[in-house]
Motif scaffolding. Structure first.
Motif, PDB file in Angstrom:
ATOM      1  N   THR A 149       0.836  -1.192   0.000  1.00 22.65           N
ATOM      2  CA  THR A 149       0.000   0.000   0.000  1.00 22.65           C
ATOM      3  C   THR A 149       0.877   1.250   0.000  1.00 22.65           C
ATOM      4  O   THR A 149       1.840   1.325   0.756  1.00 22.65           O
ATOM      5  CB  THR A 149      -0.888   0.004   1.265  1.00 22.65           C
ATOM      6  N   CYS A 150       0.516   2.197  -0.852  1.00 22.83           N
ATOM      7  CA  CYS A 150       1.266   3.459  -0.903  1.00 22.83           C
ATOM      8  C   CYS A 150       1.045   4.234   0.391  1.00 22.83           C
ATOM      9  O   CYS A 150      -0.094   4.455   0.799  1.00 22.83           O
ATOM     10  CB  CYS A 150       0.805   4.288  -2.095  1.00 22.83           C
ATOM     11  N   PRO A 151       2.114   4.667   1.056  1.00 21.38           N
ATOM     12  CA  PRO A 151       1.953   5.406   2.307  1.00 21.38           C
ATOM     13  C   PRO A 151       1.405   6.818   2.085  1.00 21.38           C
ATOM     14  O   PRO A 151       0.957   7.464   3.035  1.00 21.38           O
ATOM     15  CB  PRO A 151       3.376   5.468   2.867  1.00 21.38           C
ATOM     16  N   TYR A 152       1.435   7.298   0.854  1.00 16.92           N
ATOM     17  CA  TYR A 152       1.002   8.666   0.574  1.00 16.92           C
ATOM     18  C   TYR A 152      -0.479   8.734   0.242  1.00 16.92           C
ATOM     19  O   TYR A 152      -1.183   9.630   0.664  1.00 16.92           O
ATOM     20  CB  TYR A 152       1.813   9.264  -0.566  1.00 16.92           C
ATOM     21  N   CYS A 153      -0.957   7.771  -0.569  1.00 18.68           N
ATOM     22  CA  CYS A 153      -2.339   7.880  -1.037  1.00 18.68           C
ATOM     23  C   CYS A 153      -3.181   6.658  -0.694  1.00 18.68           C
ATOM     24  O   CYS A 153      -4.382   6.657  -0.915  1.00 18.68           O
ATOM     25  CB  CYS A 153      -2.366   8.128  -2.546  1.00 18.68           C
ATOM     26  N   GLY A 154      -2.540   5.612  -0.180  1.00 20.68           N
ATOM     27  CA  GLY A 154      -3.318   4.454   0.231  1.00 20.68           C
ATOM     28  C   GLY A 154      -3.687   3.499  -0.895  1.00 20.68           C
ATOM     29  O   GLY A 154      -4.389   2.520  -0.680  1.00 20.68           O
ATOM     30  N   GLU A 161       7.200   2.296  -6.887  1.00 20.07           N
ATOM     31  CA  GLU A 161       6.376   3.244  -7.612  1.00 20.07           C
ATOM     32  C   GLU A 161       4.909   3.058  -7.261  1.00 20.07           C
ATOM     33  O   GLU A 161       4.409   1.936  -7.249  1.00 20.07           O
ATOM     34  CB  GLU A 161       6.568   2.997  -9.123  1.00 20.07           C
ATOM     35  N   CYS A 162       4.232   4.172  -6.988  1.00 20.42           N
ATOM     36  CA  CYS A 162       2.793   4.106  -6.767  1.00 20.42           C
ATOM     37  C   CYS A 162       2.130   4.245  -8.126  1.00 20.42           C
ATOM     38  O   CYS A 162       1.687   5.321  -8.510  1.00 20.42           O
ATOM     39  CB  CYS A 162       2.349   5.228  -5.829  1.00 20.42           C
ATOM     40  N   ASP A 163       2.111   3.126  -8.882  1.00 19.58           N
ATOM     41  CA  ASP A 163       1.726   3.225 -10.290  1.00 19.58           C
ATOM     42  C   ASP A 163       0.221   3.315 -10.507  1.00 19.58           C
ATOM     43  O   ASP A 163      -0.220   3.685 -11.570  1.00 19.58           O
ATOM     44  CB  ASP A 163       2.310   2.043 -11.083  1.00 19.58           C
ATOM     45  N   GLU A 164      -0.573   2.996  -9.496  1.00 17.46           N
ATOM     46  CA  GLU A 164      -2.020   3.094  -9.693  1.00 17.46           C
ATOM     47  C   GLU A 164      -2.624   4.244  -8.895  1.00 17.46           C
ATOM     48  O   GLU A 164      -3.813   4.508  -8.984  1.00 17.46           O
ATOM     49  CB  GLU A 164      -2.701   1.789  -9.271  1.00 17.46           C
ATOM     50  N   GLY A 165      -1.807   4.897  -8.104  1.00 17.23           N
ATOM     51  CA  GLY A 165      -2.340   5.970  -7.271  1.00 17.23           C
ATOM     52  C   GLY A 165      -1.705   7.298  -7.617  1.00 17.23           C
ATOM     53  O   GLY A 165      -1.862   7.800  -8.714  1.00 17.23           O
ATOM     54  N   CYS A 166      -0.930   7.825  -6.677  1.00 18.92           N
ATOM     55  CA  CYS A 166      -0.434   9.187  -6.811  1.00 18.92           C
ATOM     56  C   CYS A 166       0.772   9.284  -7.743  1.00 18.92           C
ATOM     57  O   CYS A 166       1.214  10.377  -8.064  1.00 18.92           O
ATOM     58  CB  CYS A 166      -0.080   9.741  -5.443  1.00 18.92           C
ATOM     59  N   GLY A 167       1.303   8.141  -8.198  1.00 19.60           N
ATOM     60  CA  GLY A 167       2.394   8.191  -9.175  1.00 19.60           C
ATOM     61  C   GLY A 167       3.758   8.463  -8.575  1.00 19.60           C
ATOM     62  O   GLY A 167       4.733   8.625  -9.295  1.00 19.60           O
TER      63      GLY A 167
HETATM   64 ZN   LIG Z   1       0.467   6.785  -3.909  1.00 20.82          ZN
END
Ligand SMILES: [Zn+2]
Length: 691
Positions: A149-154, A161-167
């Motif tokens: 899980t991305c710590p920035y956007c969840g 890389e948060c490739d499906e969220g905030c990038g």
């Molecule tokens: Zn993210």
């Protein structure tokens, strides 16, 4: 400070983001390479010396993972794609002055040199960090070997890389709830020693650099936000075998994003060595001679802006190199309004396009002029037909063909006459439009200059009706002479986008010299004697489009059916899959597990954006028993003023988390990419349990 206008007396280099040697090329990839090729050709047309270089990106975990699955070495795996790319690009008239790869000797050597310089300048330090670890395999899990899980956007994210969220780029250890992609086990975190590049020390430099940077606005604005949020230092080593060894360390390789952009330098060096430094000096371009450097222009996809506007200029600056002049970031390509998905075969593959027998310049025209550079571009066969039949066949092809046919039949080519002032003015205006567009890195507008000039030519010949004039008369000669000069100018101005078609016109007009090397002043070059021309473009018929559409649909259906047959999907390609429904989860949970979820009706008391976070909002939600502070990724998707007072459904016993320094105590349930908030239909009060 602003840059000197093109052309300058320093050499330019145009690069395009390296293709990752991990799969076949499709039109989504080709958008960037054709745009960069057209930009490079356009810059040269202004009289600017320029080289267009690129190479295959051979390192990193996805290649290591896929090679292991195939049972071949990463080098063999990546080399296979590298060779395929090197063969495919020229088929689309994408002509690199040099095409290398990140694993070759030049890049290995220059990468080591970069790292040694970074160390010597004091920008590298060691740190003990927690890295994801697979307990069963007893091995570290760099980058794509871990998901969570991305710590920035969840959102669901990959290790780096948060490739499906905030990038965002994610540092090792940042991802939450890590799961090993090797075994599917929950990963542990273990302490390891790694090397860090102190990017944070360069924040002031990078802010100033962004003020100078030219190119698309997305490539300037996003990094400004990241700098404001505070730059993190960058872990530049990985626990892996595949990659360029960190100098002096046996068990560490450099992170793939260190050696990938350095390939721009290495590829330029290889070009320079081939043609000789007298003709093109790579050391001058990259400022290695102690000078200011040349005009460095990077064309990239918008998913790698951070790498090219933060990490890369930081590396260049810290090692005493010149900085990029421009970064131009393109949008993605969609097919029939839906995300391109290679796993679902919702793609038009490069080879597939060519197998249909279409000329590469048609696709080049579509991809470079269909929409704004930064915008996503939708491909449909109908619109492809529309653009080809309308602008290329109807305007450019029609004008060139009718002018030349008339000239060949009545004058054996170019009649003896001076070009009229009115026509010269129109040509000059088109050249002006072209030059202005190129200075703005606006390939689409540069292409429009050529098409609009052809449109003027059509109107001109229609107005002056040479077929009504006496054959062989001075009046007739005048009209035809004018038209042929317009055709010559159209060839020059359309060359960056349709190079092969421009060459055909040039040859048929029997103009001296090479249209590819020609600069904009070649619009005045004199056409010679010639025979009847061939038609330049072929019309695409409606039934052809129906066939193509049907074939595409069938292909997507087949791929989707195949996927449903499989028990589980393996390596999922997640390139913009938002339009597809996620498959149902086969594993059932028992009722007790469900009872363990404390789901309540809530009412939003207040909602405000969290500074520095693109998507996150801080909500105060009344859940009857108490009021909770909950962070939700809905900032861009809802008008925050409007959702106050709305009833929502809250998962109350989710463990607490901290997002952007704000504590989140529960989860507001929402459906899909648009975060459609769940609510109640009747008058259930806040605090009512959902079951
Ligand atoms: Zn993210």
């Amino acid at each position: 400070m602003s840059h000197e206008e093109f052309p300058t007396d320093r050499p330019a280099v145009v690069t395009c983001g390296l293709p990752y040697a991990n799969g076949d090329l499709h039109i989504g990839h080709l958008r960037g390479y054709t745009a960069a090729d057209a930009l490079h050709r356009s810059i040269e047309k202004l009289g600017q010396q320029s080289a267009y270089v690129c190479g295959s990106d051979m390192h990193g975990t996805p290649i290591a993972v896929n090679a292991a699955q195939e049972g071949v070495s990463p080098e063999a795996f990546a080399t296979r794609y590298h060779e395929q790319y090197a063969e495919t690009f020229p088929k689309f008239n994408v002509e690199f002055d040099n095409y290398g790869h990140t694993h070759d000797e030049t890049n290995t050597e220059i990468t080591r040199e970069f790292v040694e310089r970074l160390e010597a300048e004091g920008y590298v330090y060691e740190d003990e960090i927690m890295v994801a670890w697979d307990p069963q395999e007893d091995q570290p899990l760099p980058d794509r070997y871990v998901e969570g899980t991305c710590p920035y956007c969840g959102e669901q994210a990959r290790g780096d890389e948060c490739d499906e969220g905030c990038g965002r780029h994610l540092e090792p250890g940042e991802i939450e709830d890590p799961v090993s992609t090797l075994t599917g086990n929950a990963a542990e975190y273990r302490e390891r020693e790694h090397k860090y590049f102190a990017v944070s020390e360069l924040a002031d430099y990078l802010s100033e650099f962004l003020d100078r940077l030219e190119g698309t606005s997305n490539a300037k604005n996003q990094p400004r936000e990241w700098i404001e949020e505070g730059l993190q230092d960058w872990c530049i080593t990985r626990d892996m075998d595949w990659g360029i060894d960190y100098p002096g360390e046996d068990d560490l390789v450099l992170y793939v994003w260190v050696d990938a952009p350095i390939e721009y330098v290495s590829s330029t060096k290889q070009y320079s060595e081939r043609v000789g430094a007298d003709e093109y000096d790579w050391e001058e371009v990259w400022g290695r001679d102690g000078g200011d450097g040349g005009e460095i222009v990077h064309v990239i996809g918008r998913d790698i802006i951070q790498h090219h506007t933060i990490f890369w200029p930081a590396m260049l600056h810290a090692t005493g190199h010149a900085e990029p002049r421009a970064v131009c970031a393109t949008g993605f390509v969609t097919i029939d309004g839906k995300g391109l998905s290679t796993s679902r075969n919702r793609a038009i593959w490069a080879e597939e396009y060519l197998d249909e027998g279409f000329h590469p310049d048609l696709l080049r025209y579509y991809l470079t002029t269909m929409g704004g550079f930064q915008q996503d571009l939708d491909f449909t066969w109908e619109r492809f037909q529309e653009r080809v039949n309308g602008e290329l066949v109807g305007t450019v092809g029609n004008f060139v063909y009718r002018s030349m046919l008339f000239a060949a039949r009545n004058f054996d080519g170019t009649p003896d006459a001076e070009v009229s002032d009115d026509v010269r003015e129109h040509i000059d205006a088109a050249v002006g439009q072209f030059r202005e567009a190129v200075k703005e890195y606006d390939v689409r507008n540069a292409g429009d200059a050529a098409v609009e000039l052809a449109q003027f030519g059509n109107e001109y010949i229609q107005q002056h009706e040479p077929w009504q004039l006496e054959d062989g008369s001075d009046e007739q000669a005048q009209v035809i002479r004018d038209c042929l000069q317009v055709a010559t100018a159209v060839a020059v101005l359309i060359e960056p986008i349709c190079p092969e078609k421009a060459e055909t016109v040039w040859d048929q007009l029997n103009v001296d010299g090479d249209v590819h090397a020609a600069e904009t002043d070649a619009v005045d070059a004199e056409p010679g004697a010639f025979d009847e021309p061939d038609e330049l473009f072929e019309k695409i018929e409606d039934d052809r489009v129906d066939e193509l559409d049907a074939a595409l649909e069938e292909k997507i259906e087949d791929a989707t059916a195949d996927e449903e047959d499989e028990d589980e999907t393996d390596e999922e390609d997640t390139e913009m899959d938002e339009s597809e429904l996620e498959p149902l989860i086969d594993d059932r949970i028992d009722f007790d597990t469900f009872e363990g979820l404390d789901i309540r009706v809530g009412r939003i008391e207040s909602a405000e954006g969290i500074d520095g976070a693109d998507k996150l909002a801080r909500l105060e939600v009344d859940i009857g028993v108490e009021t909770r502070q909950i962070v939700a990724g809905i900032k861009q998707l809802h008008d925050l003023d409007e959702i106050e007072g709305k009833k929502v459904i809250v998962l109350a016993n989710l463990e607490q988390a901290e997002l952007f320094g704000v504590e989140s105590n529960g989860m507001v349930l929402a459906a899909g990419e648009q975060a459609d908030l769940l609510t109640t239909h009747e008058d259930a009060e806040p605090g009512t349990k959902v079951r």
